[in-house]
Design an enzyme around this catalytic site. Structure first.
Site, PDB file in Angstrom:
ATOM      1  CB  VAL A 137       6.710  -2.909  16.063  1.00 29.70           C
ATOM      2  CG1 VAL A 137       6.292  -4.150  15.299  1.00 29.70           C
ATOM      3  CG2 VAL A 137       7.949  -3.191  16.887  1.00 29.70           C
ATOM      4  N   GLY A 139       4.523   0.773  12.212  1.00 29.60           N
ATOM      5  CA  GLY A 139       4.020   2.143  12.000  1.00 29.60           C
ATOM      6  C   GLY A 139       2.732   2.455  12.729  1.00 29.60           C
ATOM      7  CB  ILE A 141      -0.475  -1.695  13.164  1.00 29.42           C
ATOM      8  CG1 ILE A 141      -0.555  -1.682  11.632  1.00 29.42           C
ATOM      9  CG2 ILE A 141      -1.370  -2.772  13.745  1.00 29.42           C
ATOM     10  CD1 ILE A 141      -0.062  -2.979  10.975  1.00 29.42           C
ATOM     11  CD  GLU A 195      14.485   1.781   8.049  1.00 31.50           C
ATOM     12  OE1 GLU A 195      15.182   2.397   8.864  1.00 31.50           O
ATOM     13  OE2 GLU A 195      13.242   1.797   8.084  1.00 31.50           O
ATOM     14  CG  ASP A 206      12.872  -2.467   9.191  1.00 37.36           C
ATOM     15  OD1 ASP A 206      13.168  -1.470   9.868  1.00 37.36           O
ATOM     16  OD2 ASP A 206      11.693  -2.778   8.907  1.00 37.36           O
ATOM     17  CE  LYS A 210       9.853  -2.088  11.397  1.00 38.61           C
ATOM     18  NZ  LYS A 210       9.502  -1.930   9.977  1.00 38.61           N
TER      19      LYS A 210
END
Ligand code: HSE
Length: 435
Positions: A137, A139, A141, A195, A206, A210
């Site tokens: 979730v 990237g 962060i 993606e 997507d 998440k």
């Protein structure tokens, strides 16, 4: 150079694509730094990929690369398996097998966790091993660690954010450069944010994967993907972006989870947000998550939600957590997935209450606006502001309005009657609004 350490952890990496090659490169390049900072020697011992001939941005010592997944999973010296192949199959089988062989698992695979998480976490539990998934979730962060550890004493009331870089890139460039949807999508693909199948990004799927993971962490509620209301950004036009701006709003694809007592609402859709809202200034492929919890109050997490290096950073942080667990025998929190949920059920989308932006394309003649307003009124929907624009096409005018709070069920009922009015010439556009 790194010093020899008794705390040596061996890592097997499966999937040497964009993220995998970043992880391999920086595990080796930062081995000394990681040893200094963690006291653990993280040794990349085997890497597996189905294609050995591809040129990659990482040099692997001879013998480190194999095509054989089983060789990695069955290696008794390997402590941690890092799964970076994406998709459900064979990623699921690899993760399950790795857990049964006593390995801890690190994965960036949001689709796998959102759809097969129950079985995977159950397997981890009975194997007395962990599955770490920071990179799944947002990237780079560290949102999962922040929820799990940084806010461990909090009760959460809402988690909402921009969780898909591709959609945010498209909406931002439609808004600031007046780009067309198609051009902006092509750009996002060429920059490597999208993606493999970009419909997952633009249709909101997507983001919903998440959101399911964040809901599980923040609310302890396992949300079935089919129960999350999902709407993508394909119907958002430059015109609606412009009209929204004139009302003082921007349009973002938001993933929203809000808790109401023992009910949770979970939805993903384009959303009007006031231009002065902190999330409105999140542009390009950046992600941001806005959290409200009882002790910390409001918090905003912002950063790169996709891309090789930010995701590598998240994967390596999980490897370090797994290493810590192996060396010290425990995580800093007992349960990675909370088991004390007060959430008993998911609120049905029909019951969700929100404000709306509506754009009707109507024939320019007396009584049309009154008819629309009348139908909205009959369904308990009160108009907050309304503008009728100049004609854009012969005899057709855009009527654009913001409503006060209304129930989704009422809005949909009103909409279906309005769309049947002979004066309405195109399908009406409705976008939900948050403050
Ligand atoms: N396709 C995703 C995005 C990549 O655009 O955010 C990271 O999950």
């Amino acid at each position: 150079m790194y010093k020899k350490s008794r705390n040596k952890i061996n890592i097997g990496l499966i999937g040497l694509g964009t993220i995998g090659s970043g992880v391999a490169k920086f595990l080796m390049a930062r081995r000394g730094l990681l040893l200094k900072r963690t006291g653990i020697d993280f040794n990349l011992s085997l890497v597996c990929d189905k294609d050995l001939s591809l040129k990659r941005d990482v040099f692997l010592p001879k013998g480190m690369l194999t095509k054989d997944t089983d060789k990695v999973i069955n290696d008794p010296d390997i402590h941690i398996i890092v799964e970076l192949i994406g998709g459900i199959h064979p990623a699921k089988e690899i993760v399950i097998e790795a857990l049964s062989k006593g390995k801890h698992v690190v994965t960036a695979n949001k689709l796998l966790l959102a759809s097969e998480g129950e079985e995977i976490f159950q397997k981890a539990k009975i194997s007395n091993r962990e599955v770490y998934f920071e990179a799944s979730v947002a990237g780079g962060i560290p949102i999962i660690k922040a929820i799990r550890e940084g806010m461990v004493s909090n009760r959460f009331s809402s988690v909402f954010g921009i969780l898909n870089g591709t959609s945010n890139y498209i909406l931002s460039s439609m808004s600031s450069e007046c780009s067309s949807f198609k051009t902006a999508l092509k750009e996002a693909q060429s920059k490597g944010y999208a993606e493999k199948d970009p419909s997952l990004d633009i249709k909101g799927m997507d983001s919903s994967h998440k959101l399911a993971i964040l809901s599980l962490l923040a609310f302890g509620k396992r949300v079935d993907l089919d129960d999350i209301y999902v709407e993508g950004i394909e119907d958002i036009s430059n015109l609606d972006i412009q009209y929204a701006k004139e009302f003082g709003y921007g349009i973002k694809l938001l993933a929203i989870a809000k808790c109401h007592g023992n009910e949770l609402e979970a939805r993903v859709h384009p959303t009007l947000l006031p231009l002065e809202h902190l999330l409105s200034s999140v542009s390009g492929a950046y992600n941001a998550i806005f959290i409200e919890a009882d002790l910390v109050g409001k918090q905003l997490f912002y950063g790169q939600g996709a891309g090789k290096l930010p995701t590598t950073s998240a994967v390596i942080s999980d490897i370090v957590d797994a290493g810590h667990k192996i060396i010290c025998g425990k995580n800093s929190v007992k349960q990675i997935i909370p088991k004390d949920s007060e959430i008993k059920k998911l609120r049905k989308m029909d019951e969700v209450v929100t404000r709306y932006y509506a754009h009707f394309s109507a024939i320019d003649k007396p009584g049309v606006l009154a008819n629309i307003a009348n139908l909205l009124g009959r369904h308990n929907i009160s108009i907050a502001s309304v503008v009728q624009k100049e004609r854009r096409e012969a005899h057709i005018v855009p009527i654009v309005m913001l409503t006060h709070e209304a129930k989704e069920l009422d809005m949909q009922a009103a909409l279906s009657r309005i769309n049947k009015l002979p004066a309405i010439k195109k399908k009406s556009i409705v976008i939900r609004l948050e403050k």
